[in-house]
Write a protein that holds these residues in place. Structure first.
Motif, mmCIF file in Angstrom:
data_model
loop_
_atom_site.group_PDB
_atom_site.id
_atom_site.type_symbol
_atom_site.label_atom_id
_atom_site.label_comp_id
_atom_site.label_asym_id
_atom_site.label_seq_id
_atom_site.Cartn_x
_atom_site.Cartn_y
_atom_site.Cartn_z
ATOM 1 N N TYR A 117 0.846 -1.189 0.000
ATOM 2 C CA TYR A 117 0.000 0.000 0.000
ATOM 3 C C TYR A 117 0.881 1.238 0.000
ATOM 4 N N ARG A 118 0.361 2.288 -0.630
ATOM 5 C CA ARG A 118 1.124 3.532 -0.733
ATOM 6 C C ARG A 118 0.227 4.709 -0.353
ATOM 7 N N LEU A 119 0.838 5.668 0.318
ATOM 8 C CA LEU A 119 0.160 6.927 0.626
ATOM 9 C C LEU A 119 0.944 8.047 -0.028
ATOM 10 N N ARG A 120 0.254 8.806 -0.882
ATOM 11 C CA ARG A 120 0.918 9.866 -1.643
ATOM 12 C C ARG A 120 0.163 11.185 -1.443
ATOM 13 N N TRP A 121 0.922 12.267 -1.366
ATOM 14 C CA TRP A 121 0.345 13.601 -1.225
ATOM 15 C C TRP A 121 0.767 14.460 -2.407
ATOM 16 N N PHE A 122 -0.136 15.312 -2.884
ATOM 17 C CA PHE A 122 0.128 16.191 -4.018
ATOM 18 C C PHE A 122 -0.103 17.640 -3.609
ATOM 19 N N SER A 123 0.667 18.536 -4.221
ATOM 20 C CA SER A 123 0.439 19.962 -3.988
ATOM 21 C C SER A 123 1.207 20.766 -5.019
ATOM 22 N N GLY A 124 0.688 21.939 -5.313
ATOM 23 C CA GLY A 124 1.402 22.859 -6.186
ATOM 24 C C GLY A 124 2.294 23.799 -5.409
ATOM 25 N N GLU A 125 2.315 23.634 -4.079
ATOM 26 C CA GLU A 125 3.088 24.536 -3.227
ATOM 27 C C GLU A 125 4.156 23.730 -2.472
ATOM 28 N N PRO A 126 5.434 23.966 -2.773
ATOM 29 C CA PRO A 126 6.511 23.212 -2.116
ATOM 30 C C PRO A 126 6.511 23.342 -0.595
ATOM 31 N N ASP A 127 6.131 24.529 -0.073
ATOM 32 C CA ASP A 127 6.193 24.692 1.379
ATOM 33 C C ASP A 127 5.211 23.759 2.093
ATOM 34 N N VAL A 128 4.102 23.423 1.428
ATOM 35 C CA VAL A 128 3.146 22.501 2.038
ATOM 36 C C VAL A 128 3.729 21.090 2.091
ATOM 37 N N LEU A 129 4.340 20.650 0.981
ATOM 38 C CA LEU A 129 4.940 19.316 0.973
ATOM 39 C C LEU A 129 6.166 19.241 1.868
ATOM 40 N N ASP A 130 6.852 20.353 2.066
ATOM 41 C CA ASP A 130 7.956 20.360 3.031
ATOM 42 C C ASP A 130 7.433 20.048 4.435
ATOM 43 N N LYS A 131 6.234 20.553 4.753
ATOM 44 C CA LYS A 131 5.660 20.227 6.069
ATOM 45 C C LYS A 131 5.285 18.756 6.131
ATOM 46 N N VAL A 132 4.752 18.191 5.030
ATOM 47 C CA VAL A 132 4.458 16.754 5.007
ATOM 48 C C VAL A 132 5.726 15.973 5.307
ATOM 49 N N ARG A 133 6.821 16.336 4.659
ATOM 50 C CA ARG A 133 8.100 15.636 4.871
ATOM 51 C C ARG A 133 8.559 15.773 6.320
ATOM 52 N N ALA A 134 8.359 16.954 6.908
ATOM 53 C CA ALA A 134 8.767 17.164 8.300
ATOM 54 C C ALA A 134 7.945 16.295 9.246
ATOM 55 N N VAL A 135 6.636 16.166 8.976
ATOM 56 C CA VAL A 135 5.794 15.326 9.819
ATOM 57 C C VAL A 135 6.223 13.866 9.687
ATOM 58 N N LEU A 136 6.498 13.427 8.465
ATOM 59 C CA LEU A 136 6.954 12.050 8.258
ATOM 60 C C LEU A 136 8.293 11.809 8.941
ATOM 61 N N ALA A 137 9.177 12.793 8.862
ATOM 62 C CA ALA A 137 10.481 12.640 9.514
ATOM 63 C C ALA A 137 10.320 12.485 11.016
ATOM 64 N N GLY A 138 9.319 13.174 11.583
ATOM 65 C CA GLY A 138 9.054 13.020 13.015
ATOM 66 C C GLY A 138 8.575 11.632 13.370
ATOM 67 N N CYS A 139 8.088 10.897 12.368
ATOM 68 C CA CYS A 139 7.654 9.510 12.568
ATOM 69 C C CYS A 139 8.725 8.519 12.127
ATOM 70 N N GLY A 140 9.928 9.021 11.838
ATOM 71 C CA GLY A 140 11.024 8.151 11.433
ATOM 72 C C GLY A 140 11.000 7.762 9.977
#
Length: 604
Positions: free
Chosen positions: A295-318
């Motif tokens: 299974y895969r979970l993917r996020w899309f956005s036209g704004e890099p700053d939003v996806l940077d926050k997604v990456r930061a949240v994922l990094a907090g989960c290892g």
């Protein structure tokens, strides 16, 4: 059988007593009496004593109480009333009470209010609101009232018939809901003692709609609390007039009950995960990769700053991932971490992977989370399918009608005045789009204060501000309020000169449409508060939380009806396209006179 377990003591029954018992009280099967008087007493004693188990008493203690109760009945020292003898222990859902005592005040209005309440109990038993109406409780979050009632009674607990309604005692489930003090308009948390199912004739169902679009489908006799010069007054739904003002919830900071973070599998739903859940419901995609069998979970956005926050949240989960860009220039972030994907699926309230447009709702774990998590969730929605107009007005668009209704209800609970519109399918679109305006323009800065710390999109965060005071004025006829305000020294005269707030009162009194600007009402409320604190607070609530009745008409389609009995205040927040406070019309157990209460007229 009861006769095999009851105590051995037998009663001394006269022949007339036995005849009455056989004719009216003893159980029958096929028309034949199948119960002795002693078995009846044991049936009743066992049913009454069973209530002790709810408060932690052991089965041995319950039987001891039942045995003692049995002894005083068969010895002739005490017998309960007829409904108890007839219904206790039979599981027929019928009542044990023989009398309902309604308080009667000493004014003509209070006397006839009690007459009206008695008539409603006997005529209909209640009938409050349709099953699709949103309510919020600590039991299941934000749900249609039908779902709440079904979940609360899923254990098969018996109900008691009252007129056209069946009441289920749920006091053991510790359900609380947002309620309003009918004297002051203050919002608080109150205990739900009973849930109800009703049958209301189609001809008696009406749709009450406010000017901002909030709707309540209810029974014609259902009371609303209307703002009047004398305070909050009960008015039947079919007696409401266009322009009447009812109240929506206050901000919940003072009463919100949830302080413990929820869990979804291994995830702790803190502010960052709350934001990610909101963003995922908009711009996330759960899928399956056959080549990898994962299974895969993917996020899309036209704004890099939003996806940077997604990456930061994922990094907090290892989970460390990079941002990808496809041939169309669309940015995305994805993870195949199976435990995380499945935990997020659960946190989002989804049952399976795949297209989610019409299945999304405000998840229960969010509606039962601490306020900072709830507000972070709203920020996540805004960062996904949200839009902030150049004037600062925030909105959220979704193909899910259920999500739109949930979000409008949630924003009402958070103290805002949302509105909901529906756009038909456009061009290649196959489904209508539901657009939720999150708040009015004067509330934008309050919303910014609540969610600014969580919004990832710099573009939206910068736009989320407004100095506009544009909002609907309230239809409050000045003449009806004049005498009350004069009594407080607010109305000027030729002898004493202009009174306080003369400019605001002048605009109000001269308005041809008999309307008062909300900002003017706020200024008047602040001055009134120094003379009458209660009226000042009520006027402030009307200015900030007032909803104006636009129309009351025959309901377009009949629906099943439900209700709650709310301890003490007998009100709760409910509605579609938003929420307003409604008064429960099921039998109000809290209106019974308490033990040792003094009757004023007799002193007894």
């Amino acid at each position: 059988m009861l006769s095999e377990t009851r105590p051995s003591k037998v009663g001394k029954w006269t022949e007339p007593a036995l005849r009455v018992l056989r004719e009216r009280y003893l159980m029958r099967e096929g028309g034949e009496v199948v119960e002795t008087p002693e078995e009846m007493c044991w049936r009743v004693a066992g049913s009454i004593a069973a209530g002790e188990a709810r408060y932690g008493r052991s089965q041995a203690a319950v039987r001891e109480i039942a045995s003692a109760f049995y002894d005083i009945m068969v010895d002739g020292y005490f017998l309960p009333n007829s409904p108890t003898l007839m219904n206790a222990g039979k599981g027929n859902g019928l009542q044990y009470s023989a009398c309902y005592v309604l308080p009667v005040g000493d004014s003509m209005e209070e006397i006839f209010d009690s007459v009206k309440a008695a008539a409603i109990i006997h005529k209909s038993g209640g009938g409050c609101i349709s099953g699709d109406t949103r309510v919020w409780t600590t039991f299941c979050g934000l749900e249609p009232i039908e779902v709440l009632v079904n979940r609360a009674t899923a254990d098969g607990r018996p109900g008691a018939q009252h007129g056209a309604g069946v009441a289920f005692d749920v006091s053991d489930l510790n359900i609380n809901t947002a309620s309003m003090d009918p004297k002051t308009g203050q919002t608080g948390l109150r205990h739900v003692t009973h849930v109800w199912r009703f049958e209301v004739p189609a001809a008696s169902q009406v749709l009450v709609e406010t000017r901002d679009g909030t709707r309540v489908q209810t029974s014609a006799w259902h009371p609303f609390m209307v703002v009047r010069p004398e305070g909050l007054v009960e008015v039947r739904a079919d007696d409401l007039a266009a322009g009447d003002i009812i109240l929506a919830p206050d901000r919940p900071d003072g009463y919100w009950p949830h302080t413990t973070r929820q869990r979804s599998g291994s995830l702790v739903i803190d502010e960052s995960i709350g934001w990610l859940v909101g963003f995922t419901l908009g711009d996330g995609s759960f899928g399956y990769v056959p080549a990898l069998r994962q299974y895969r979970l993917r996020w899309f956005s036209g704004e890099p700053d939003v996806l940077d926050k997604v990456r930061a949240v994922l990094a907090g989960c290892g989970i460390n991932v990079s941002m990808q860009q496809d041939r169309r220039g669309l940015l995305s972030v994805a993870t195949l971490t199976q435990r995380f994907v499945l935990d997020m699926l659960e946190a989002c309230g989804l049952q399976k992977v795949g297209a989610k447009d019409e299945r999304v709702r405000v998840p229960e774990v969010i509606a039962k989370s601490p306020l900072p998590v709830v507000r972070a969730f709203v920020a996540g929605l805004l960062d996904s399918d949200g839009y902030v107009a150049p004037d600062g007005s925030p909105s959220y668009a979704t193909a899910s009608r259920e999500m739109a209704e949930d979000l409008a209800g949630l924003m009402s609970l958070l103290g805002y005045q949302p509105s909901l519109t529906v756009k038909p399918p456009h061009r290649r679109g196959k489904r209508p789009i539901h657009n939720v305006q999150l708040c009015t323009l004067p509330q934008v800065d309050d919303l910014r204060g609540d969610i600014e710390a969580y919004v990832a999109s710099e573009h939206k965060r910068v736009r989320l501000t407004s100095a506009s005071r544009k909002q609907t004025a309230l239809r409050l006829p000045f003449r009806a309020w004049r005498d009350r305000l004069r009594g407080l020294g607010m109305i000027g005269s030729s002898r004493h000169g202009a009174g306080p707030c003369h400019a605001e009162l002048s605009r109000w009194s001269c308005n041809q449409n008999r309307r008062c600007r909300r900002d003017d009402l706020l200024a008047i409320a602040d001055t009134v508060a120094s003379r009458d604190a209660g009226l000042g607070r009520l006027l402030r609530r009307a200015a900030t939380r007032g909803l104006e009745i636009a129309a009351v008409r025959r309901a377009p389609a009949p629906k099943a009806f439900y209700d709650l009995s709310v301890e003490g205040w007998n009100t709760y927040a409910a509605g579609t396209h938003g929420m307003a406070f409604v008064h429960n019309t099921g039998f109000a157990f809290s209106r019974l006179r308490p033990k040792d209460d003094i009757v004023a007229s007799t002193g007894g």
